[in-house]
Design an enzyme around this catalytic site. Structure first.
Site, mmCIF file in Angstrom:
data_model
loop_
_atom_site.group_PDB
_atom_site.id
_atom_site.type_symbol
_atom_site.label_atom_id
_atom_site.label_comp_id
_atom_site.label_asym_id
_atom_site.label_seq_id
_atom_site.Cartn_x
_atom_site.Cartn_y
_atom_site.Cartn_z
ATOM 1 N N GLY A 1 5.652 -3.298 -16.707
ATOM 2 C CA GLY A 1 5.094 -4.427 -15.835
ATOM 3 C C GLY A 1 3.631 -4.725 -16.281
ATOM 4 O O GLY A 1 3.454 -5.820 -16.917
ATOM 5 N N ILE B 1 12.466 -10.387 -10.459
ATOM 6 C CA ILE B 1 12.366 -11.788 -10.849
ATOM 7 C C ILE B 1 12.648 -12.693 -9.683
ATOM 8 O O ILE B 1 13.526 -12.610 -9.225
ATOM 9 C CB ILE B 1 13.211 -12.067 -11.970
ATOM 10 C CG1 ILE B 1 13.177 -10.822 -13.226
ATOM 11 C CG2 ILE B 1 13.052 -13.568 -12.439
ATOM 12 C CD1 ILE B 1 11.684 -10.801 -13.684
ATOM 13 N N LEU C 1 -2.436 -5.424 18.207
ATOM 14 C CA LEU C 1 -1.321 -5.808 19.019
ATOM 15 C C LEU C 1 -0.616 -4.557 19.570
ATOM 16 O O LEU C 1 0.592 -4.639 20.154
ATOM 17 C CB LEU C 1 -0.370 -6.551 18.293
ATOM 18 C CG LEU C 1 -0.399 -8.065 18.037
ATOM 19 C CD1 LEU C 1 -1.776 -8.750 17.610
ATOM 20 C CD2 LEU C 1 0.942 -8.629 17.484
ATOM 21 N N GLU D 1 1.683 -10.172 -10.262
ATOM 22 C CA GLU D 1 0.842 -10.958 -10.798
ATOM 23 C C GLU D 1 -0.409 -10.043 -11.368
ATOM 24 O O GLU D 1 -1.515 -10.631 -11.196
ATOM 25 C CB GLU D 1 0.285 -12.276 -10.174
ATOM 26 C CG GLU D 1 1.704 -12.985 -9.562
ATOM 27 C CD GLU D 1 2.519 -13.563 -10.476
ATOM 28 O OE1 GLU D 1 2.282 -13.296 -11.843
ATOM 29 O OE2 GLU D 1 3.638 -14.127 -10.090
ATOM 30 N N GLY D 2 -0.322 -8.858 -11.719
ATOM 31 C CA GLY D 2 -1.310 -7.938 -11.857
ATOM 32 C C GLY D 2 -1.632 -6.881 -10.811
ATOM 33 O O GLY D 2 -2.004 -7.627 -9.854
#
Length: 398
Positions: free
Chosen positions: A143, A169, A352, A377-378
């Site tokens: 990754g 994906i 809450l 994405e990192g």
């Protein structure tokens, strides 16, 4: 307190936006309120989302690949695209992911690196939501280190033959086309990843399959798949003609990361608006929960962080529109805004109480989604090292 009243706190940022960007944002906000918010809890609970229907609707709105020029794309500002990501993620991170992967990964890759044939064949249909794309970079064991990927593309006469697996994906099992990155023998053995090339793979090609990943606790209103490439034979024209090495996929990741800088704030804003509204209506010891100092302290601190994140995002949007945005600045925005968004979501859940764990309210759904946004994405650690390298000139990845 109504959602509209609570949202007035964030309207002060409007003075920093031009009229067109505000109009685009408000159109998408209205779409999310009308078509997503009433159904998102059911989609999340069932783990199913009408992605193809949503893609067509989003195509009609003009938000798929909206920041790209030509080929049916709207050519809007980067700031407008960011604001759209914010409004979509205020609905659900899965909805923003659908748009990010379609426009900033699959479409951007074809637009930036594809041949004219690729662009003409795919981009107009993808912009309209008539064709869905996915982006195959991450692998089961690779990754944060894309240069170590095991997916291979080998020459066989004039053809390319792809073999390997991609993992996590988005849009994979519903995609019509996949942008797949694979190792070739064209690189320098002393430079890991230098032989990586990108391929445009129609998903109907023999040997390609995309089994859906089930049993997720995060991004449940999103299609997530594995890509399996079993001797997938492609013509020579399927390869991106110019780009070699990791420059191609990393340029696409920067596009997607930019959208997340804004998008995560949408989830945070939705949580904070919910908490403000709930605290104003929930009575504790005969007065509203909002009337207690500790509640107000929480709300004040979260508003501060959300406001700072929004100012950062708008500034990065301005830099991108001026073609002056650097990758490490995107990393700074992604690291800060996702980190603060998940902290806001968790804090809102405490306001809450037990109600916060149900799908009647969006806060824990957003918090669970942001667990994924924090690492895709990192990862936060990768972005810290990108920033660290920019500051010191030293690479600390190995």
């Amino acid at each position: 307190m109504s959602r509209a009243a609570a949202s007035s706190s964030w309207r002060s940022i409007d003075s920093l936006l031009d009229e067109e960007d505000r109009a685009i944002r408000d159109t998408v906000r209205a779409y999310v309120e009308r078509s997503v918010r009433p159904q998102i809890a059911d989609w999340y609970e069932s783990g199913e989302i009408p992605a193809r229907e949503l893609a067509r609707e989003l195509g009609q709105l003009g938000v798929l690949g909206m920041h790209l020029e030509g080929y049916g794309c709207a050519g809007t500002s980067a700031t407008a695209y960011g604001l759209v990501c914010l409004e979509l993620e205020a609905g659900d991170s899965g909805l923003r992911s659908l748009v990010s992967v379609q426009g900033s990964l699959a479409m951007f890759a074809i637009w930036k690196w594809g041949s004219e044939e690729h662009k003409q064949e795919w981009l107009p249909r993808m912009a309209a939501g008539e064709a869905i794309g996915c982006f195959g970079l991450t692998e089961p064991d690779f990754g944060s280190n894309p240069g170590g990927m095991r997916t291979r593309a080998r020459r066989d006469g004039d053809d390319w033959v792809l073999t390997g697996n991609k993992m996590w994906i988005t849009n994979g099992s519903i995609a019509d086309v996949a942008v797949v990155w694979a190792q070739t023998d064209e690189g320098d053995p002393a430079r890991p990843g230098s032989g990586v090339r990108g391929f445009v793979v129609p998903t109907g090609t023999p040997g390609f399959s995309a089994p859906a990943i089930k049993h997720k606790l995060s991004l449940r209103a999103s299609v997530t798949s594995e890509l399996v490439l079993d001797e997938v034979r492609l013509p020579a024209s399927a390869a991106f003609p110019e780009v070699r090495g990791l420059t191609g996929p990393l340029s696409c990741l920067n596009e997607a990361r930019f959208g997340i800088v804004f998008g995560a704030l949408g989830a945070a804003r939705d949580c904070l608006e919910t908490a403000i509204g709930y605290a104003g209506e929930r009575a504790i010891f005969d007065k509203p929960l909002a009337g207690y100092q500790i509640t107000q302290t929480k709300l004040a601190d979260m508003t501060l962080e959300l406001g700072k994140g929004m100012l950062l995002a708008v500034q990065l949007g301005r830099l991108k529109d001026a073609h002056a945005l650097r990758p490490e600045q995107i990393s700074l925005g992604k690291l800060n805004n996702v980190r603060e968004a998940i902290a806001i979501a968790r804090e809102c859940r405490t306001i809450l109480g037990a109600a916060g764990i149900t799908l009647e309210f969006p806060v824990l759904r957003h918090a669970n989604n942001l667990e994924s946004v924090l690492t895709y994405e990192g990862t936060s650690e990768v972005h810290q090292l990108i920033i660290g390298q920019a500051l010191t000139g030293e690479s600390a990845y190995r």
